[in-house]
Scaffold this motif. Sequence first.
Motif, short mmCIF file in Angstrom:
data_model
loop_
_atom_site.label_atom_id
_atom_site.label_comp_id
_atom_site.label_asym_id
_atom_site.label_seq_id
_atom_site.Cartn_x
_atom_site.Cartn_y
_atom_site.Cartn_z
N MET A 104 7.00 118.70 -32.63
CA MET A 104 7.87 119.83 -33.02
C MET A 104 8.62 119.46 -34.31
N SER A 105 8.62 120.37 -35.26
CA SER A 105 9.30 120.12 -36.51
C SER A 105 10.81 120.22 -36.32
N PHE A 106 11.53 119.32 -36.98
CA PHE A 106 12.99 119.35 -36.94
C PHE A 106 13.53 120.55 -37.72
N LEU A 107 12.81 120.97 -38.78
CA LEU A 107 13.28 122.05 -39.64
C LEU A 107 12.92 123.41 -39.06
N SER A 108 13.67 124.43 -39.44
CA SER A 108 13.49 125.76 -38.88
C SER A 108 12.24 126.44 -39.45
N GLU A 109 11.68 127.36 -38.69
CA GLU A 109 10.54 128.15 -39.16
C GLU A 109 10.94 129.03 -40.34
N THR A 110 12.21 129.47 -40.33
CA THR A 110 12.69 130.31 -41.44
C THR A 110 12.53 129.59 -42.77
N LEU A 111 12.86 128.29 -42.79
CA LEU A 111 12.79 127.53 -44.03
C LEU A 111 11.37 127.47 -44.57
N SER A 112 10.38 127.48 -43.68
CA SER A 112 8.99 127.39 -44.11
C SER A 112 8.53 128.63 -44.86
N ARG A 113 9.28 129.73 -44.76
CA ARG A 113 8.90 130.97 -45.44
C ARG A 113 9.24 130.95 -46.93
N VAL A 114 10.14 130.05 -47.33
CA VAL A 114 10.65 130.10 -48.69
C VAL A 114 10.29 128.84 -49.46
N LYS A 115 10.41 128.95 -50.78
CA LYS A 115 10.12 127.82 -51.66
C LYS A 115 11.34 127.57 -52.55
N PRO A 116 11.47 126.35 -53.09
CA PRO A 116 12.58 126.07 -54.00
C PRO A 116 12.48 126.94 -55.25
N SER A 117 13.61 127.16 -55.91
CA SER A 117 13.64 127.98 -57.12
C SER A 117 12.86 127.31 -58.25
N PRO A 118 11.81 127.95 -58.78
CA PRO A 118 11.04 127.35 -59.88
C PRO A 118 11.86 127.20 -61.15
N THR A 119 12.81 128.10 -61.40
CA THR A 119 13.60 128.00 -62.63
C THR A 119 14.50 126.77 -62.58
N ILE A 120 15.09 126.51 -61.41
CA ILE A 120 15.91 125.31 -61.26
C ILE A 120 15.04 124.07 -61.37
N ALA A 121 13.84 124.12 -60.79
CA ALA A 121 12.93 122.97 -60.82
C ALA A 121 12.55 122.61 -62.26
N PRO B 90 9.07 141.20 -48.22
CA PRO B 90 9.03 141.65 -49.61
C PRO B 90 7.75 142.45 -49.87
N VAL B 91 7.90 143.58 -50.55
CA VAL B 91 6.75 144.39 -50.99
C VAL B 91 6.81 144.45 -52.51
N VAL B 92 5.87 143.77 -53.15
CA VAL B 92 5.90 143.65 -54.61
C VAL B 92 5.15 144.80 -55.25
N ALA B 93 5.82 145.47 -56.20
CA ALA B 93 5.22 146.55 -56.98
C ALA B 93 5.09 146.06 -58.42
N GLU B 94 3.87 145.83 -58.87
CA GLU B 94 3.65 145.21 -60.17
C GLU B 94 3.74 146.17 -61.33
N ALA B 95 4.63 145.88 -62.28
CA ALA B 95 4.62 146.56 -63.57
C ALA B 95 3.63 145.83 -64.48
N SER B 96 3.53 146.23 -65.72
CA SER B 96 2.53 145.60 -66.58
C SER B 96 3.02 145.54 -68.02
N ASP C 205 12.40 135.45 -51.78
CA ASP C 205 12.78 134.41 -50.84
C ASP C 205 14.06 134.76 -50.08
N MET C 206 14.99 135.45 -50.73
CA MET C 206 16.18 135.90 -50.01
C MET C 206 15.80 136.91 -48.93
N VAL C 207 14.87 137.80 -49.25
CA VAL C 207 14.41 138.78 -48.26
C VAL C 207 13.76 138.06 -47.08
N LEU C 208 12.92 137.07 -47.36
CA LEU C 208 12.26 136.32 -46.29
C LEU C 208 13.27 135.55 -45.44
N LEU C 209 14.27 134.93 -46.07
CA LEU C 209 15.29 134.22 -45.32
C LEU C 209 16.05 135.15 -44.37
#
Length: 400
Positions: free
Chosen positions: A1-18, A139-145, A130-134
């Motif tokens: 069993m993972s110590f971390l929550s399932e919620t955390l697995s839905r999100v990724k770190p911020s790429p801009t901060i990275a 999230p439903v993404v509507a792509e502009a172009s 990621d905020m929506v997932l948390l």
Amino acid sequence: MSFLSETLSRVKPSPTIAVTQKAAELKRAGKDVIGLGAGEPDFDTPQNIKDAAVQAIADGKTKYTAPDGIPELKEAIVAKMKRDHGLDYTPAQVSVGTGGKQTLYNAFMATLNEGDEVVIPAPYWVSYPDMVLLAGGTPVVAEASLQTNFKLTADQLEAAITPKTKWFIFNSPSNPTGAGYSRAELKELTDVLLRHPHVWIMTDDMYEHLAYDGFEFCTPAEVEPQLYDRTLTCNGVSKAYAMTGWRIGYACGPEKLIGAMRKVQSQSTSNPCSVSQWAAVEALNGTQDFLAPNNEKFVRRRNLVIEMLNNAEGISCPTPEGAFYVYPSIAGCIGKTSAAGTLIENDEIFATALLEEHGVAVVFGAAFGLSPNFRVSYATSDENLKEACTRIQAFCAGLS
């Protein structure tokens, strides 16, 4: 069993901060790196705002405050919304949070249930999905172009809405593209939203004052007053007032929603920094004379970057209406190989190779939900921008 929550697995770190952190690490290691990743003005906080903070400290205004803001700041926000947008709010309809990000997060946490959908136009700020997932939503993404200058059309919004849609989140001028919606363009979107009374609107107006070439900012509840009762209008002092580290964001909306957001905040962070709140009072109530000169610098930088990027082989860069970002397409670079032998299969590989081979840090487009592109923040000196763009041109010229 993972110590971390399932919620955390839905999100990724911020790429801009990275990206910003990686550039800083390379600099500390002695590498010659120019960072164009951070969405942060290089201007200092205006002196009158700093003075107000110092005075607050001297006056002992360093204790806990109400969880979602001091009355004086709420009153300043009420006055600003009436002055700038003709929108009437009471202090009970205002929430102050620790930056704009917390304000959005509180709203999602207070309203989303499993299965609820949030329509997010792409390219989007990296944190929205990621905020929506948390918060348990979808999230439903509507792509502009590129063809619409990265602006969502009414037909695209209509197609993205379902019976499960709870929120439509709207950001203009945009991070990452700088695209700003005119009043007419925004009216086309609000006309769609009028036909779907179950959909609430969350605006991210953080770049409101960073508007160029005669572009006039407007916000959805201002354009369509019938949406007032289901709109959360979010803003803050971070960008225009060069107060990113002060961490003050705010939102105005229906009292019941604001109360729910207050409950979330009271059990998470409680109040924003008391000294920062007093500084924000001065930011909103005090002189705005520095905005125009700062914007003149941003326009000069924007034009410099656009000209130089459009002279790079394989890159196409539209002219945005605001913020301090451009979002060039690298469609003409995909499939080529760099001088160091890197096959450019996508924009993430492009950004990594650009950093490693020429020392320029940008954020790849996939992080914002639309490829093949990358984001440049031109909130840095002219000298840095010229050198960085010269390196980008050299990198692209070396592709074969």
